[in-house]
Write a protein that holds these residues in place. Structure first.
Motif, PDB file in Angstrom:
ATOM      1  N   ALA A 229      12.716  69.820  32.835  1.00 24.09           N
ATOM      2  CA  ALA A 229      12.365  68.450  32.449  1.00 24.09           C
ATOM      3  C   ALA A 229      11.292  67.865  33.364  1.00 24.09           C
ATOM      4  CB  ALA A 229      13.600  67.568  32.460  1.00 24.09           C
ATOM      5  N   HIS A 230      11.404  68.143  34.648  1.00 29.68           N
ATOM      6  CA  HIS A 230      10.428  67.598  35.592  1.00 29.68           C
ATOM      7  C   HIS A 230       9.046  68.246  35.436  1.00 29.68           C
ATOM      8  CE1 HIS A 230      14.003  66.206  38.295  1.00 29.68           C
ATOM      9  NE2 HIS A 230      13.800  65.420  37.247  1.00 29.68           N
ATOM     10  N   ALA A 231       8.997  69.441  34.840  1.00 25.43           N
ATOM     11  CA  ALA A 231       7.716  70.117  34.615  1.00 25.43           C
ATOM     12  C   ALA A 231       6.823  69.336  33.652  1.00 25.43           C
ATOM     13  CB  ALA A 231       7.945  71.528  34.075  1.00 25.43           C
ATOM     14  N   VAL A 232       7.436  68.487  32.825  1.00 28.44           N
ATOM     15  CA  VAL A 232       6.645  67.659  31.893  1.00 28.44           C
ATOM     16  C   VAL A 232       6.840  66.173  32.198  1.00 28.44           C
ATOM     17  CG1 VAL A 232       6.502  69.383  30.067  1.00 28.44           C
ATOM     18  CG2 VAL A 232       8.440  67.798  30.108  1.00 28.44           C
ATOM     19  N   ASP A 233       7.269  65.887  33.426  1.00 23.93           N
ATOM     20  CA  ASP A 233       7.387  64.510  33.930  1.00 23.93           C
ATOM     21  C   ASP A 233       8.358  63.626  33.151  1.00 23.93           C
ATOM     22  OD1 ASP A 233       5.534  64.974  36.013  1.00 23.93           O
ATOM     23  OD2 ASP A 233       3.874  64.624  34.644  1.00 23.93           O
ATOM     24  N   LEU A 234       9.459  64.201  32.685  1.00 21.61           N
ATOM     25  CA  LEU A 234      10.486  63.397  32.033  1.00 21.61           C
ATOM     26  C   LEU A 234      11.488  62.888  33.058  1.00 21.61           C
ATOM     27  CD1 LEU A 234      11.181  65.537  28.844  1.00 21.61           C
ATOM     28  CD2 LEU A 234       9.931  63.367  28.983  1.00 21.61           C
ATOM     29  N   ALA A 235      12.012  61.711  32.832  1.00 18.19           N
ATOM     30  CA  ALA A 235      13.110  61.191  33.654  1.00 18.19           C
ATOM     31  C   ALA A 235      14.373  61.933  33.222  1.00 18.19           C
ATOM     32  CB  ALA A 235      13.258  59.700  33.456  1.00 18.19           C
ATOM     33  N   THR A 236      15.271  62.184  34.169  1.00 13.36           N
ATOM     34  CA  THR A 236      16.457  62.992  33.857  1.00 13.36           C
ATOM     35  C   THR A 236      17.737  62.354  34.354  1.00 13.36           C
ATOM     36  OG1 THR A 236      16.207  64.215  35.939  1.00 13.36           O
ATOM     37  CG2 THR A 236      15.194  65.188  33.961  1.00 13.36           C
ATOM     38  N   GLU A 237      18.809  62.763  33.721  1.00 16.70           N
ATOM     39  CA  GLU A 237      20.152  62.475  34.209  1.00 16.70           C
ATOM     40  C   GLU A 237      20.855  63.803  34.312  1.00 16.70           C
ATOM     41  OE1 GLU A 237      24.253  60.842  32.542  1.00 16.70           O
ATOM     42  OE2 GLU A 237      22.604  59.462  32.170  1.00 16.70           O
ATOM     43  N   PRO A 238      21.238  64.231  35.509  1.00 16.89           N
ATOM     44  CA  PRO A 238      21.034  63.562  36.801  1.00 16.89           C
ATOM     45  C   PRO A 238      19.561  63.623  37.214  1.00 16.89           C
ATOM     46  CG  PRO A 238      21.940  65.759  37.145  1.00 16.89           C
ATOM     47  CD  PRO A 238      21.885  65.528  35.662  1.00 16.89           C
ATOM     48  N   SER A 239      19.233  62.831  38.221  1.00 17.94           N
ATOM     49  CA  SER A 239      17.839  62.760  38.647  1.00 17.94           C
ATOM     50  C   SER A 239      17.453  63.870  39.617  1.00 17.94           C
ATOM     51  CB  SER A 239      17.540  61.394  39.262  1.00 17.94           C
ATOM     52  OG  SER A 239      18.379  61.175  40.365  1.00 17.94           O
ATOM     53  N   ALA A 240      18.454  64.415  40.338  1.00 20.09           N
ATOM     54  CA  ALA A 240      18.156  65.435  41.350  1.00 20.09           C
ATOM     55  C   ALA A 240      19.188  66.550  41.297  1.00 20.09           C
ATOM     56  CB  ALA A 240      18.150  64.801  42.739  1.00 20.09           C
ATOM     57  N   SER A 241      18.778  67.686  41.787  1.00 23.78           N
ATOM     58  CA  SER A 241      19.620  68.879  41.809  1.00 23.78           C
ATOM     59  C   SER A 241      20.705  68.771  42.885  1.00 23.78           C
ATOM     60  CB  SER A 241      18.750  70.107  42.070  1.00 23.78           C
ATOM     61  OG  SER A 241      19.543  71.266  42.232  1.00 23.78           O
ATOM     62  N   ALA A 242      21.854  69.356  42.610  1.00 21.75           N
ATOM     63  CA  ALA A 242      22.929  69.424  43.599  1.00 21.75           C
ATOM     64  C   ALA A 242      22.641  70.494  44.638  1.00 21.75           C
ATOM     65  CB  ALA A 242      24.260  69.727  42.897  1.00 21.75           C
ATOM     66  N   LEU A 243      21.673  71.364  44.392  1.00 24.36           N
ATOM     67  CA  LEU A 243      21.353  72.433  45.353  1.00 24.36           C
ATOM     68  C   LEU A 243      20.494  71.925  46.484  1.00 24.36           C
ATOM     69  CD1 LEU A 243      20.597  75.443  42.994  1.00 24.36           C
ATOM     70  CD2 LEU A 243      22.725  74.847  44.137  1.00 24.36           C
TER      71      LEU A 243
END
Length: 192
Positions: free
Chosen positions: A178-192
């Motif tokens: 999702a971030h590769a095409v600049d979309l906002a996501t839920e969740p916003s960040a990886s748990a890793l």
């Protein structure tokens, strides 16, 4: 609905006056003002090119990180599969799970991790009932991390589901997609 003045097309003058009026009414386009009252403005929609970029980004992230082979599903906001890709050594079940994770996201407007956290363990029977109903309606859902909800301009445009690695790794790859095409996501960040 006010259609404004009705003008009869001269090419239909061979018809009776009543037929000409009826034909004019049936083919008249509503004015811009009346159209805006009945039609919503266009909403952001994932393109095939964006979905393909997303799937490729998830697979590249899995390869770069040395994760197990994964399957990726990118769905639009209606739950339709736009792109589905599977790495060669990924078993068949993760392909179905990736689809179910993404479907859960677009069906609930939440990430698959958020749904899992909301229902497990206290409300597991309710989640089980949702899963059974979804399966019965050909809308499989899986409340396991790896499904990421995607938004553009605050509007849900789809979801990415990834399966085949660990749940946290699946989610990490879906976020990279999702971030590769600049979309906002839920969740916003990886748990890793």
């Amino acid at each position: 609905m006010d259609l404004g003045p009705i003008e009869v097309d001269p090419s239909i003058s061979a018809c009776s006056p009543m037929s000409a009026l009826l034909l004019a009414l049936l083919t008249a386009a509503p004015s811009d003002a009346s159209r805006s009252a009945i039609l919503a403005a266009g909403r952001p929609t994932l393109t095939l090119e964006a979905a393909d970029t997303m799937a490729n980004a998830a697979i590249n992230e899995a390869r770069t990180r040395g994760f197990n082979d994964i399957s990726v599903h990118v769905l639009d906001a209606t739950g339709r599969t736009v792109v589905s890709k599977c790495m060669l050594n990924c078993p068949s079940l993760p392909h179905k799970l990736a689809h179910a994770k993404a479907m859960l996201c677009v069906s609930t407007h939440s990430s698959s991790r958020a749904v899992k956290d909301k229902y497990v363990p206290e409300r597991t029977p309710q989640l089980l009932a949702m899963t059974i109903v979804g399966t019965d309606c050909a809308t499989p859902i899986a409340a396991v991390p790896g499904g990421v909800l995607c938004r553009a301009d605050g509007v849900v445009v789809g979801a990415v589901g990834v399966s085949g690695a660990s749940a946290d790794e699946d989610e990490h790859c879906a976020l990279a997609a999702a971030h590769a095409v600049d979309l906002a996501t839920e969740p916003s960040a990886s748990a890793l």
